[in-house]
Write a protein that holds these residues in place. Structure first.
Motif, PDB file in Angstrom:
ATOM      1  N   GLY A  44       0.793  -1.321   0.058  1.00  0.00           N
ATOM      2  CA  GLY A  44       0.150   0.200   0.084  1.00  0.00           C
ATOM      3  C   GLY A  44       0.883   1.158  -0.057  1.00  0.00           C
ATOM      4  O   GLY A  44       0.444   2.241  -0.652  1.00  0.00           O
ATOM      5  N   ARG A  45       1.889   1.229   0.869  1.00  0.00           N
ATOM      6  CA  ARG A  45       2.728   2.413   0.927  1.00  0.00           C
ATOM      7  C   ARG A  45       3.534   2.640  -0.289  1.00  0.00           C
ATOM      8  O   ARG A  45       3.621   3.708  -0.846  1.00  0.00           O
ATOM      9  N   ALA A  46       4.031   1.627  -0.922  1.00  0.00           N
ATOM     10  CA  ALA A  46       4.608   1.578  -2.109  1.00  0.00           C
ATOM     11  C   ALA A  46       3.778   2.103  -3.415  1.00  0.00           C
ATOM     12  O   ALA A  46       4.312   2.945  -4.318  1.00  0.00           O
ATOM     13  N   VAL A  47       2.561   1.588  -3.389  1.00  0.00           N
ATOM     14  CA  VAL A  47       1.477   2.059  -4.604  1.00  0.00           C
ATOM     15  C   VAL A  47       1.377   3.406  -4.459  1.00  0.00           C
ATOM     16  O   VAL A  47       1.145   4.237  -5.277  1.00  0.00           O
ATOM     17  N   SER A  48       1.172   3.989  -3.079  1.00  0.00           N
ATOM     18  CA  SER A  48       0.754   5.208  -2.711  1.00  0.00           C
ATOM     19  C   SER A  48       1.868   6.089  -3.296  1.00  0.00           C
ATOM     20  O   SER A  48       1.848   7.086  -3.782  1.00  0.00           O
ATOM     21  N   ALA A  49       3.108   5.790  -2.887  1.00  0.00           N
ATOM     22  CA  ALA A  49       4.191   6.757  -3.517  1.00  0.00           C
ATOM     23  C   ALA A  49       4.454   6.775  -4.866  1.00  0.00           C
ATOM     24  O   ALA A  49       4.749   7.898  -5.369  1.00  0.00           O
ATOM     25  N   MET A  50       4.161   5.562  -5.417  1.00  0.00           N
ATOM     26  CA  MET A  50       4.258   5.419  -6.990  1.00  0.00           C
ATOM     27  C   MET A  50       3.322   6.491  -7.577  1.00  0.00           C
ATOM     28  O   MET A  50       3.545   7.146  -8.604  1.00  0.00           O
ATOM     29  N   ARG A  51       2.058   6.291  -7.060  1.00  0.00           N
ATOM     30  CA  ARG A  51       1.052   6.954  -7.705  1.00  0.00           C
ATOM     31  C   ARG A  51       1.190   8.701  -7.391  1.00  0.00           C
ATOM     32  O   ARG A  51       1.077   9.481  -8.351  1.00  0.00           O
ATOM     33  N   GLU A  52       1.826   9.063  -6.238  1.00  0.00           N
ATOM     34  CA  GLU A  52       2.017  10.435  -5.964  1.00  0.00           C
ATOM     35  C   GLU A  52       3.136  10.870  -7.208  1.00  0.00           C
ATOM     36  O   GLU A  52       3.118  12.104  -7.675  1.00  0.00           O
ATOM     37  N   GLN A  53       4.206  10.062  -7.338  1.00  0.00           N
ATOM     38  CA  GLN A  53       5.193  10.484  -8.168  1.00  0.00           C
ATOM     39  C   GLN A  53       4.588  10.491  -9.621  1.00  0.00           C
ATOM     40  O   GLN A  53       5.274  11.460 -10.431  1.00  0.00           O
ATOM     41  N   THR A  54       4.110   9.648 -10.052  1.00  0.00           N
ATOM     42  CA  THR A  54       3.380   9.509 -11.388  1.00  0.00           C
ATOM     43  C   THR A  54       2.584  10.585 -11.778  1.00  0.00           C
ATOM     44  O   THR A  54       2.391  11.154 -12.838  1.00  0.00           O
ATOM     45  N   ASP A  55       1.670  10.988 -10.811  1.00  0.00           N
ATOM     46  CA  ASP A  55       0.883  12.074 -10.778  1.00  0.00           C
ATOM     47  C   ASP A  55       1.579  13.290 -11.009  1.00  0.00           C
ATOM     48  O   ASP A  55       0.920  14.251 -11.616  1.00  0.00           O
ATOM     49  N   MET A  56       2.576  13.481 -10.172  1.00  0.00           N
ATOM     50  CA  MET A  56       3.384  14.861 -10.300  1.00  0.00           C
ATOM     51  C   MET A  56       4.081  14.660 -11.902  1.00  0.00           C
ATOM     52  O   MET A  56       3.985  15.893 -12.347  1.00  0.00           O
ATOM     53  N   GLN A  57       4.599  13.722 -12.319  1.00  0.00           N
ATOM     54  CA  GLN A  57       5.187  13.789 -13.474  1.00  0.00           C
ATOM     55  C   GLN A  57       4.309  14.067 -14.866  1.00  0.00           C
ATOM     56  O   GLN A  57       4.297  14.683 -15.574  1.00  0.00           O
ATOM     57  N   LEU A  58       3.029  13.413 -14.264  1.00  0.00           N
ATOM     58  CA  LEU A  58       1.864  13.385 -15.317  1.00  0.00           C
ATOM     59  C   LEU A  58       1.471  15.042 -15.448  1.00  0.00           C
ATOM     60  O   LEU A  58       1.160  15.735 -16.431  1.00  0.00           O
ATOM     61  N   SER A  59       1.454  15.648 -14.340  1.00  0.00           N
ATOM     62  CA  SER A  59       1.043  17.224 -14.021  1.00  0.00           C
ATOM     63  C   SER A  59       2.204  18.127 -14.880  1.00  0.00           C
ATOM     64  O   SER A  59       1.936  18.883 -15.581  1.00  0.00           O
ATOM     65  N   GLN A  60       3.549  17.617 -14.666  1.00  0.00           N
ATOM     66  CA  GLN A  60       4.431  18.431 -15.307  1.00  0.00           C
ATOM     67  C   GLN A  60       4.390  18.378 -16.624  1.00  0.00           C
ATOM     68  O   GLN A  60       4.581  19.205 -17.466  1.00  0.00           O
ATOM     69  N   LEU A  61       4.152  16.993 -17.356  1.00  0.00           N
ATOM     70  CA  LEU A  61       3.957  16.846 -18.734  1.00  0.00           C
ATOM     71  C   LEU A  61       2.664  17.702 -19.268  1.00  0.00           C
ATOM     72  O   LEU A  61       2.813  18.234 -20.314  1.00  0.00           O
ATOM     73  N   TYR A  62       1.577  17.560 -18.536  1.00  0.00           N
ATOM     74  CA  TYR A  62       0.347  18.346 -18.918  1.00  0.00           C
ATOM     75  C   TYR A  62       0.627  19.843 -18.983  1.00  0.00           C
ATOM     76  O   TYR A  62       0.386  20.687 -20.234  1.00  0.00           O
ATOM     77  N   LYS A  63       1.617  20.377 -18.032  1.00  0.00           N
ATOM     78  CA  LYS A  63       1.847  21.864 -18.083  1.00  0.00           C
ATOM     79  C   LYS A  63       2.892  22.194 -19.310  1.00  0.00           C
ATOM     80  O   LYS A  63       2.583  23.073 -20.051  1.00  0.00           O
ATOM     81  N   GLN A  64       3.822  21.207 -19.843  1.00  0.00           N
ATOM     82  CA  GLN A  64       4.543  21.275 -21.041  1.00  0.00           C
ATOM     83  C   GLN A  64       3.583  21.317 -21.859  1.00  0.00           C
ATOM     84  O   GLN A  64       3.962  22.145 -23.029  1.00  0.00           O
ATOM     85  N   MET A  65       2.874  20.108 -22.142  1.00  0.00           N
ATOM     86  CA  MET A  65       1.727  20.271 -23.314  1.00  0.00           C
ATOM     87  C   MET A  65       1.254  21.462 -23.461  1.00  0.00           C
ATOM     88  O   MET A  65       0.876  21.941 -24.514  1.00  0.00           O
TER      89      MET A  65
END
Length: 152
Positions: A44-65
């Protein structure tokens, strides 16, 4: 000669481990407490950390897009304005880096002029000065629109 004394182990052989350091629990009273891990918590902790990281990266990609889309829209707008300016009447060849003035006549036709809106004297010959424009190196135009009516 003396006979060798036989030592008998008082602990039952069923209660003795051959490799006590490899046991999953403490084998002495003073040993460290070893508790089994809850694999669900770890996952659960690993999945939570993974989701937080990927959400941050997707947000950054969205801003660049979004930035790229805004830049593409600005370039498309510059091309449309440039085509309108090139379709306008002009009595000279525009030079890169120079400033010109974009007017519209009362009949709706456009004119590109070297004369600024405040330099015409008493009679302003156009309906409106739309913009001050500067030709850029790629032969598109940098446009500064006017909100002032020069007919008054």
């Amino acid at each position: 000669m003396e006979e060798a004394k036989v030592v008998i182990n008082p602990i039952s052989p069923d209660k003795v481990a051959e490799a006590p350091g490899l046991l999953a629990y403490a084998h002495t009273a003073g040993g460290a407490v070893i508790r089994p891990e809850d694999k669900g918590k770890i996952t659960g902790r690993a999945v939570s950390a993974m989701r937080e990281q990927t959400d941050m990266q997707l947000s950054q990609l969205y801003k660049q897009m979004q930035l790229l889309a805004d830049q593409a829209t600005a370039i498309r707008h510059r091309v449309e304005v440039s085509e309108r300016i090139y379709a306008a009447q002009m009595s000279f060849e525009p030079v890169v880096g120079h400033t010109y003035y974009f007017y519209t006549r009362k009949n709706g036709t456009d004119v590109l002029s070297m004369v600024g809106p405040t330099e015409w004297g008493r009679k302003f010959p156009f309906e409106r000065c739309l913009a001050t424009v500067r030709m850029m190196a790629d032969h598109t135009w940098d446009v500064q629109y006017h909100d002032v009516n020069y007919n008054e």
